[in-house]
Write a protein that holds these residues in place. Structure first.
Motif, short mmCIF file in Angstrom:
data_model
loop_
_atom_site.label_atom_id
_atom_site.label_comp_id
_atom_site.label_asym_id
_atom_site.label_seq_id
_atom_site.Cartn_x
_atom_site.Cartn_y
_atom_site.Cartn_z
N PHE A 157 0.85 -1.20 0.00
CA PHE A 157 0.00 0.00 0.00
C PHE A 157 0.88 1.24 0.00
O PHE A 157 1.95 1.26 0.64
CB PHE A 157 -0.92 0.03 1.23
N LEU A 158 0.44 2.28 -0.73
CA LEU A 158 1.13 3.55 -0.76
C LEU A 158 0.29 4.60 -0.04
O LEU A 158 -0.95 4.60 -0.14
CB LEU A 158 1.37 4.01 -2.21
N LYS A 159 0.97 5.49 0.64
CA LYS A 159 0.27 6.62 1.27
C LYS A 159 0.92 7.92 0.80
O LYS A 159 2.15 8.00 0.60
CB LYS A 159 0.34 6.50 2.79
N THR A 160 0.11 8.95 0.59
CA THR A 160 0.59 10.24 0.11
C THR A 160 -0.36 11.35 0.55
O THR A 160 -1.56 11.09 0.78
CB THR A 160 0.73 10.24 -1.42
N ASN A 161 0.17 12.52 0.67
CA ASN A 161 -0.66 13.69 0.97
C ASN A 161 -0.80 14.58 -0.26
O ASN A 161 -1.18 15.74 -0.18
CB ASN A 161 -0.08 14.49 2.13
N SER A 162 -0.40 14.00 -1.42
CA SER A 162 -0.53 14.72 -2.67
C SER A 162 -1.85 14.36 -3.35
O SER A 162 -2.23 13.20 -3.39
CB SER A 162 0.65 14.40 -3.60
N LYS A 163 -2.49 15.36 -3.93
CA LYS A 163 -3.76 15.12 -4.60
C LYS A 163 -3.56 14.71 -6.05
O LYS A 163 -4.52 14.35 -6.73
CB LYS A 163 -4.61 16.39 -4.54
N LYS A 164 -2.34 14.77 -6.55
CA LYS A 164 -2.08 14.38 -7.93
C LYS A 164 -2.03 12.86 -8.11
O LYS A 164 -2.17 12.36 -9.22
CB LYS A 164 -0.77 15.00 -8.40
N ILE A 165 -1.76 12.15 -7.03
CA ILE A 165 -1.61 10.69 -7.12
C ILE A 165 -2.83 10.03 -6.49
O ILE A 165 -3.23 10.36 -5.37
CB ILE A 165 -0.34 10.21 -6.38
N GLY A 166 -3.44 9.11 -7.19
CA GLY A 166 -4.59 8.40 -6.66
C GLY A 166 -4.82 7.10 -7.40
O GLY A 166 -3.97 6.65 -8.18
N ASN A 167 -5.96 6.51 -7.20
CA ASN A 167 -6.34 5.23 -7.81
C ASN A 167 -5.35 4.13 -7.43
O ASN A 167 -4.85 4.10 -6.31
CB ASN A 167 -6.46 5.39 -9.33
N ASN A 168 -5.02 3.26 -8.39
CA ASN A 168 -4.18 2.09 -8.11
C ASN A 168 -2.84 2.27 -8.79
O ASN A 168 -2.75 2.41 -10.02
CB ASN A 168 -4.86 0.82 -8.62
N ALA A 169 -1.78 2.25 -7.99
CA ALA A 169 -0.46 2.49 -8.56
C ALA A 169 -0.02 1.37 -9.48
O ALA A 169 0.75 1.58 -10.42
CB ALA A 169 0.55 2.68 -7.44
N SER A 170 -0.47 0.13 -9.23
CA SER A 170 -0.03 -1.00 -10.04
C SER A 170 -0.69 -1.04 -11.41
O SER A 170 -0.14 -1.63 -12.34
CB SER A 170 -0.30 -2.31 -9.29
N THR A 171 -1.87 -0.41 -11.57
CA THR A 171 -2.56 -0.43 -12.86
C THR A 171 -2.46 0.91 -13.60
O THR A 171 -2.53 0.94 -14.84
CB THR A 171 -4.04 -0.79 -12.66
N ASP A 172 -2.32 2.01 -12.85
CA ASP A 172 -2.29 3.32 -13.49
C ASP A 172 -0.89 3.79 -13.81
O ASP A 172 -0.71 4.82 -14.49
CB ASP A 172 -2.96 4.36 -12.57
N HIS A 173 0.12 3.09 -13.32
CA HIS A 173 1.50 3.52 -13.54
C HIS A 173 2.35 2.34 -14.00
O HIS A 173 2.09 1.19 -13.63
CB HIS A 173 2.09 4.13 -12.26
N GLU A 174 3.34 2.66 -14.79
CA GLU A 174 4.29 1.67 -15.27
C GLU A 174 5.52 1.69 -14.38
O GLU A 174 5.76 2.64 -13.62
CB GLU A 174 4.68 1.96 -16.71
N ASN A 175 6.32 0.65 -14.52
CA ASN A 175 7.56 0.57 -13.75
C ASN A 175 8.52 1.67 -14.20
O ASN A 175 8.82 1.81 -15.39
CB ASN A 175 8.20 -0.81 -13.95
N GLY A 176 9.01 2.46 -13.26
CA GLY A 176 9.93 3.54 -13.56
C GLY A 176 9.27 4.90 -13.73
O GLY A 176 9.96 5.88 -14.05
N ASP A 177 7.95 5.00 -13.55
CA ASP A 177 7.27 6.29 -13.66
C ASP A 177 7.78 7.25 -12.60
O ASP A 177 8.12 6.85 -11.48
CB ASP A 177 5.76 6.12 -13.50
N ILE A 178 7.83 8.56 -12.95
CA ILE A 178 8.27 9.61 -12.05
C ILE A 178 7.06 10.41 -11.60
O ILE A 178 6.22 10.82 -12.42
CB ILE A 178 9.29 10.54 -12.75
N PHE A 179 6.95 10.56 -10.26
CA PHE A 179 5.85 11.34 -9.69
C PHE A 179 6.33 12.78 -9.45
O PHE A 179 7.36 12.99 -8.79
CB PHE A 179 5.38 10.73 -8.36
N VAL A 180 5.59 13.72 -9.95
CA VAL A 180 5.86 15.14 -9.70
C VAL A 180 4.93 15.60 -8.59
O VAL A 180 3.69 15.58 -8.76
CB VAL A 180 5.65 16.00 -10.97
#
Length: 481
Positions: free
Chosen positions: A185-208
């Motif tokens: 599980f991931l936790k964040t206080n950023s509103k830019k990141i949400g949903n499911n990290a394993s399906t919405d992001h690829e390996n090596g993605d950079i979060f701004v």
């Protein structure tokens, strides 16, 4: 099978069966096919369920009654399937005498007796197939650990039931814990990141991320996992104690560096728990032999038969000498009656030939022709040593060795004879069980004796002496110069 069933289920029931013209059989009955009295299994009613095919039940027609009526219970539209299983109950117990006849009237003080009944059962319907009196029940029962208030003993499965229940509970909780701990599980206080990290992001993605925002992994592990193993170890130790199934008893490899003597002591201490159970089983087996096996064998022994057995060296000596004397006398008498002259040397040579033939061809086994009714009036007493508690092999070997050491100077003094020493030596060889037959030790002496008889020395050449015409006589050879 008896030992395994008794320990696992808390008791074992064995059954004796013998159909006309067939050998007697003793078998272990499956508990799943039994209905017993849980106040007293031995004296109560015993019901054994059998499942017969229509062909097997039809084969009983003429021995059992109402077979066609029983088949009709399982017939559909006028026929019975060939793979149909018909349930038949075999009932043994003490019942009123009126149960043996449908026409007998019930009396207030009627007598009871051992009876056997067979019923074909389907649901609430039943058909009476067979009924008769019997001298005794064909069952014998032995519990593992007796329990007050019930007939069935407590087996090792029941003894470890509590440990097994809580071991299962700990394993299930550990499995549930591992399922949650394996999730990410991931936790964040950023509103830019949400949903499911394993399906919405690829390996090596950079979060701004925005200023002062962060993304991290949510740790679900609590460090309780070692506690589960401690709990399992505690329940396993509890199970080992109640069942006496320690590592040394089970034959597990001991820890590195553990002394052999300590391992042997642990194994001996753990196995001592079963000594009493083994003694109970030995007494039970004696009861089977005395009540079932020996009476059956006794009936067979009264008929003419060939007895094949391995005899002791002392018994072999008596049997072989009797046989050799008989055959030698028979051979010499035939020659004497034919008008020939037979010397004592020829008689001894024939005797030794028979002795050599028996020892070379048959080893320690002999075949005896027992005539009909030979044992009919014989009074005998038989004892069995099953558990081996009455025989300490190590103590016997030590005693025999000490006696042998004391006998050697006694032979030199003339108090004892070489035959006495030979008897003790043969006994030591037999008890040791090293695979060396006492008979093989005697072959060298027999061959030397035969060589001396066939080739006498010139200094003590024996004069041939004729045997009497009236029968075999003992003649001492006279030495000549």
């Amino acid at each position: 099978e008896m030992g395994e069933t008794r320990a696992r289920y808390g008791g074992v029931i064995v059954k004796k069966t013998q159909e006309k013209g067939e050998e007697m059989k003793i078998e272990v009955v499956d508990w799943k096919n039994l209905i017993t009295d849980q106040v007293d299994i031995k004296k109560g009613v015993i019901i054994e369920r059998h499942y017969l095919t229509p062909a097997e039940l039809q084969a009983k027609d003429g021995v059992w009654s109402n077979v066609d009526e029983a088949l009709s219970l399982y017939s559909k539209k006028g026929y019975t399937r060939a793979d149909e299983r018909i349930e038949v109950w075999e009932v043994h117990g003490e019942f009123p005498e009126s149960y043996l006849s449908d026409e007998a009237e019930t009396e207030d003080n009627e007598d009871y007796g051992n009876q056997v009944h067979y019923f074909c059962v389907k649901g609430a319907k039943q058909v009476h197939l067979y009924w008769a009196e019997e001298a005794e029940k064909p069952y014998k029962y032995l519990p593992w650990k007796r329990v007050s208030g019930r007939a069935l003993g407590r087996g090792v499965v029941e003894e470890g039931n509590e440990s097994q229940v809580w071991t299962n509970d700990a394993v299930m909780k550990e499995q549930s814990y591992m399922e949650w701990a394996s999730k990410i599980f991931l936790k964040t206080n950023s509103k830019k990141i949400g949903n499911n990290a394993s399906t919405d992001h690829e390996n090596g993605d950079i979060f701004v991320l925005e200023d002062n925002k962060d993304v991290s992994v949510l740790n679900l592990t609590t460090g309780i996992q070692p506690k589960f193993q401690e709990m399992l170890d505690k329940w396993w130790s509890q199970y080992e104690r109640v069942t006496s199934s320690y590592d040394a008893v089970r034959g597990e490899t001991p820890p590195s560096g553990q002394p052999y003597r300590l391992q042997a002591l642990v194994s001996q201490s753990g196995s001592s728990h079963f000594d009493y159970r083994r003694e109970e089983w030995g007494i039970f087996l004696k009861e089977l032999f005395y009540d079932w096996v020996f009476p059956y064998i006794q009936k067979k022994l009264t008929k003419q038969h060939i007895l094949a057995s391995d005899f002791s060296p002392e018994e072999l000596k008596k049997i072989d000498e009797s046989f050799a004397n008989h055959e030698a006398n028979k051979h010499v008498m035939d020659r004497i009656l034919s008008g020939e002259v037979v010397t004592i040397e020829e008689y001894e040579m024939v005797k030794q030939q028979y002795l050599g033939f028996l020892s070379q061809k048959n080893g320690k086994r002999r075949f005896l022709d027992v005539p009909d009714n030979y044992y009919k009036d014989m009074k005998s007493k038989l004892s069995i040593n099953i558990t081996g508690e009455q025989k300490n092999k190590q103590a016997i070997m030590e005693s025999l060795t000490n006696i042998l050491q004391q006998m050697i100077p006694m032979v030199q003094m003339g108090i004892a004879t070489p035959e006495d020493v030979k008897l003790i030596l043969n006994r030591i060889t037999e008890v040791s069980g090293v695979g060396l037959s006492p008979m093989s030790l005697s072959k060298g002496g027999q061959q030397a004796q035969q060589g001396m008889m066939q080739g006498p020395t010139p200094q003590s050449q024996q004069q041939a002496q004729p045997l009497g015409q009236a029968g075999i006589q003992s003649v001492r050879p006279q030495a000549t110069q």
